[in-house]
Design an enzyme around this catalytic site. Structure first.
Site, PDB file in Angstrom:
ATOM      1  N   CYS A 294     -41.738 -19.301 -23.712  1.00  0.00           N
ATOM      2  CA  CYS A 294     -41.609 -18.000 -23.540  1.00  0.00           C
ATOM      3  C   CYS A 294     -42.593 -17.416 -22.245  1.00  0.00           C
ATOM      4  O   CYS A 294     -43.188 -16.655 -21.940  1.00  0.00           O
ATOM      5  CB  CYS A 294     -42.216 -16.813 -24.497  1.00  0.00           C
ATOM      6  SG  CYS A 294     -41.163 -17.074 -25.569  1.00  0.00           S
TER       7      CYS A 294
ATOM      8  N   HIS B  64     -44.955 -10.770 -21.689  1.00  0.00           N
ATOM      9  CA  HIS B  64     -44.363 -10.840 -22.703  1.00  0.00           C
ATOM     10  C   HIS B  64     -43.021 -10.388 -23.563  1.00  0.00           C
ATOM     11  O   HIS B  64     -44.171  -9.643 -24.653  1.00  0.00           O
ATOM     12  CB  HIS B  64     -44.120 -12.285 -23.253  1.00  0.00           C
ATOM     13  CG  HIS B  64     -43.123 -12.954 -23.506  1.00  0.00           C
ATOM     14  ND1 HIS B  64     -41.739 -12.737 -24.044  1.00  0.00           N
ATOM     15  CD2 HIS B  64     -43.000 -13.343 -25.331  1.00  0.00           C
ATOM     16  CE1 HIS B  64     -41.139 -13.296 -24.719  1.00  0.00           C
ATOM     17  NE2 HIS B  64     -41.731 -13.801 -25.900  1.00  0.00           N
TER      18      HIS B  64
ATOM     19  N   ASN C 227     -36.591  -9.858 -27.716  1.00  0.00           N
ATOM     20  CA  ASN C 227     -37.412 -11.353 -27.148  1.00  0.00           C
ATOM     21  C   ASN C 227     -36.284 -12.226 -25.969  1.00  0.00           C
ATOM     22  O   ASN C 227     -35.205 -12.895 -26.906  1.00  0.00           O
ATOM     23  CB  ASN C 227     -38.172 -12.150 -28.169  1.00  0.00           C
ATOM     24  CG  ASN C 227     -39.165 -12.955 -27.475  1.00  0.00           C
ATOM     25  OD1 ASN C 227     -38.418 -13.733 -26.695  1.00  0.00           O
ATOM     26  ND2 ASN C 227     -39.757 -13.689 -28.279  1.00  0.00           N
TER      27      ASN C 227
HETATM   28  N1  ACO Z   1     -36.366  -6.916 -42.552  1.00  0.00           N
HETATM   29  C1  ACO Z   1     -36.291  -6.812 -43.734  1.00  0.00           C
HETATM   30  N2  ACO Z   1     -37.658  -6.684 -44.276  1.00  0.00           N
HETATM   31  C2  ACO Z   1     -38.208  -8.179 -43.654  1.00  0.00           C
HETATM   32  C3  ACO Z   1     -37.654  -8.413 -42.720  1.00  0.00           C
HETATM   33  C4  ACO Z   1     -36.756  -8.150 -42.179  1.00  0.00           C
HETATM   34  N3  ACO Z   1     -36.078  -8.367 -40.795  1.00  0.00           N
HETATM   35  N4  ACO Z   1     -38.157  -9.960 -42.111  1.00  0.00           N
HETATM   36  C5  ACO Z   1     -38.919 -10.240 -43.186  1.00  0.00           C
HETATM   37  N5  ACO Z   1     -39.408  -8.858 -43.738  1.00  0.00           N
HETATM   38  C6  ACO Z   1     -39.786  -8.965 -45.408  1.00  0.00           C
HETATM   39  C7  ACO Z   1     -40.847  -9.800 -45.850  1.00  0.00           C
HETATM   40  O1  ACO Z   1     -40.098 -10.931 -46.558  1.00  0.00           O
HETATM   41  C8  ACO Z   1     -41.726  -9.342 -45.936  1.00  0.00           C
HETATM   42  O2  ACO Z   1     -42.179  -8.843 -47.342  1.00  0.00           O
HETATM   43  P1  ACO Z   1     -42.876  -9.439 -48.433  1.00  0.00           P
HETATM   44  O3  ACO Z   1     -43.958  -8.283 -48.901  1.00  0.00           O
HETATM   45  O4  ACO Z   1     -41.886  -8.291 -49.863  1.00  0.00           O
HETATM   46  O5  ACO Z   1     -42.611 -10.540 -48.930  1.00  0.00           O
HETATM   47  C9  ACO Z   1     -42.454  -8.402 -45.554  1.00  0.00           C
HETATM   48  O6  ACO Z   1     -41.144  -8.249 -44.635  1.00  0.00           O
HETATM   49  C10 ACO Z   1     -42.983  -8.139 -44.007  1.00  0.00           C
HETATM   50  O7  ACO Z   1     -42.943  -9.916 -43.381  1.00  0.00           O
HETATM   51  P2  ACO Z   1     -44.525 -10.300 -42.830  1.00  0.00           P
HETATM   52  O8  ACO Z   1     -43.352 -11.822 -42.158  1.00  0.00           O
HETATM   53  O9  ACO Z   1     -45.550  -9.966 -43.022  1.00  0.00           O
HETATM   54  O10 ACO Z   1     -43.245  -9.339 -41.609  1.00  0.00           O
HETATM   55  P3  ACO Z   1     -44.439  -8.649 -40.142  1.00  0.00           P
HETATM   56  O11 ACO Z   1     -45.395  -7.592 -40.047  1.00  0.00           O
HETATM   57  O12 ACO Z   1     -45.604 -10.577 -39.717  1.00  0.00           O
HETATM   58  O13 ACO Z   1     -43.384  -8.759 -38.787  1.00  0.00           O
HETATM   59  C11 ACO Z   1     -42.674 -10.403 -37.300  1.00  0.00           C
HETATM   60  C12 ACO Z   1     -42.552  -9.881 -38.837  1.00  0.00           C
HETATM   61  C13 ACO Z   1     -42.225  -9.365 -36.787  1.00  0.00           C
HETATM   62  C14 ACO Z   1     -41.522 -11.360 -37.135  1.00  0.00           C
HETATM   63  C15 ACO Z   1     -43.863 -10.631 -36.276  1.00  0.00           C
HETATM   64  O14 ACO Z   1     -44.133 -11.629 -37.711  1.00  0.00           O
HETATM   65  C16 ACO Z   1     -43.725 -11.376 -34.965  1.00  0.00           C
HETATM   66  O15 ACO Z   1     -43.107 -10.590 -34.605  1.00  0.00           O
HETATM   67  N6  ACO Z   1     -44.600 -12.173 -35.285  1.00  0.00           N
HETATM   68  C17 ACO Z   1     -45.079 -12.673 -33.655  1.00  0.00           C
HETATM   69  C18 ACO Z   1     -42.935 -13.683 -33.071  1.00  0.00           C
HETATM   70  C19 ACO Z   1     -43.400 -13.852 -31.461  1.00  0.00           C
HETATM   71  O16 ACO Z   1     -43.956 -13.349 -30.858  1.00  0.00           O
HETATM   72  N7  ACO Z   1     -42.807 -14.864 -30.872  1.00  0.00           N
HETATM   73  C20 ACO Z   1     -42.799 -14.957 -29.552  1.00  0.00           C
HETATM   74  C21 ACO Z   1     -43.031 -16.008 -29.161  1.00  0.00           C
HETATM   75  S1  ACO Z   1     -41.113 -16.363 -29.245  1.00  0.00           S
HETATM   76  C22 ACO Z   1     -41.000 -18.710 -28.232  1.00  0.00           C
HETATM   77  O17 ACO Z   1     -41.865 -18.631 -27.762  1.00  0.00           O
HETATM   78  C23 ACO Z   1     -39.450 -18.393 -28.271  1.00  0.00           C
END
Ligand code: ACO
Length: 323
Positions: free
Chosen positions: A112, A248, A278
């Protein structure tokens, strides 16, 4: 010498998948995806819409916007983590498609952060007087690397391409900082398809993008403001002098957190991930092109571009809008 942006272009696939469609594929909801990421839709490549196809269209749009002919391009750098093939390079395929017969071409993989690294690499060539014009491209078909059964990643990604044309000029503003942290590489991975399971004729799970979302999130919200502060110090500028921060487009919550840490209005941080998700190396040039074509950039505007992603890698660059 400084490379100045004199044209931008982009191209995204025609097919759009909204969050509702994903909710029919995995256990999730439109509300959860919008709230946790800011994404509402993503464009998904189909048929002839390969990485090279999207990249070539974006490149032609950028050249048209710059009022330049393909033969004038002396350097093409394509940033991608989802090339259609290992060789020839995406950049050479772009060259062939657009007829940039005088260009030297190569690809670069910084996930990214790819477009930012391409910009900085092109600047190094232009500032040394090695080349006078460069075409830099970020292009991805991440849908090929996405595990559409994994709700923790598939909600985030989309396909598309963005490009910018740089021309060397005598004076101007440019500064950059880049960092890599290979020790933390394990939090965001995708293994080569060479590791395909030939016994079962199936792609191994690790050939799809795997991510520790929480770790990537923590890395982004701490390292992006640090890189921007370092850049401002290097350029001897105050944060108030910056008109736009093009980050990004990974997660809206990351962008809001960076704005808060820098004590800047969120209005200075344009966001388009609602429409595209993304798109990795394509996200920043697509955003730049959207702003350019919307007339949102004025001559003399100071723009900070900041990317972060797999590697881990991150950085920030300062450009002055001259178009
Ligand atoms: N729908 C519904 N529930 C979900 C989903 C979904 N799609 N995904 C996860 N959950 C649930 C999980 O199971 C968890 O449930 P639990 O509390 O019962 O265990 C709850 O939601 C919270 O999950 P988290 O993983 O803590 O969710 P978070 O708020 O961290 O969001 C996310 C996840 C969106 C992936 C976030 O962490 C994120 O955006 N991280 C950064 C990603 C990024 O920036 N990548 C960039 C680089 S990409 C590259 O270089 C190719």
């Amino acid at each position: 010498m400084i490379g100045k942006v004199c044209g931008t272009g982009s191209c995204v696939p025609a097919e759009v998948w909204d969050n509702q469609r994903l909710a029919e594929m995995v256990e999730t909801s439109d509300e959860w995806i919008r709230e946790r990421t800011g994404v509402a839709r993503r464009h998904i490549a189909r048929g002839e819409e390969t990485t090279v196809y999207l990249a070539s269209k974006a490149s032609m749009n950028a050249l048209e916007n710059a009022g330049m002919k393909p033969e004038e391009v002396e350097l093409i750098i394509a940033a991608t983590i989802s090339p259609d093939q290992i060789m020839p390079s995406t950049a050479c395929e772009i060259q062939k498609n657009i007829g940039a017969v005088n260009a030297t071409c190569f690809d670069l993989n910084a996930a990214c952060t790819g477009f930012l690294f391409a910009l900085n690499t092109a600047q190094a060539y232009l500032s040394q007087g090695i080349y006078k014009t460069a075409l830099i491209v970020g292009a991805e078909t991440l849908s090929n690397l996405t595990n559409w059964k994994d709700r923790s990643t598939c909600i985030l990604f989309g396909d598309g391409a963005g490009a910018a044309v740089l021309k060397a000029e005598e004076t101007g503003i440019f500064a950059q900082v880049t960092h890599s942290d290979g020790e933390k590489g394990g939090v965001l991975t995708c293994t080569s398809r060479n590791r395909i399971d030939y016994e079962n004729h199936a792609a191994a799970p690790e050939t799809y993008m795997q991510m520790d979302g929480k770790e990537v999130f923590k890395f982004a919200v701490s390292k992006v403001p640090e890189a921007i502060d370092e850049l401002l110090e290097k350029a001897q500028m105050d944060v108030q002098q910056i008109d736009h921060f093009l980050l990004h487009q990974a997660n809206e919550r990351i962008i809001r957190s960076v704005a808060k840490r820098l004590k800047q209005s969120i209005d200075k941080f344009p966001i388009n991930m609602e429409e595209y998700g993304n798109t990795s190396s394509a996200s920043i040039p697509i955003l730049l092109d959207n702003l350019n074509r919307a007339g949102a950039l004025e001559k003399g505007d100071k723009i900070i571009i900041s990317g972060f992603g797999a590697g881990l890698s991150y950085g920030a660059s300062l450009i002055e809008w001259q178009k």
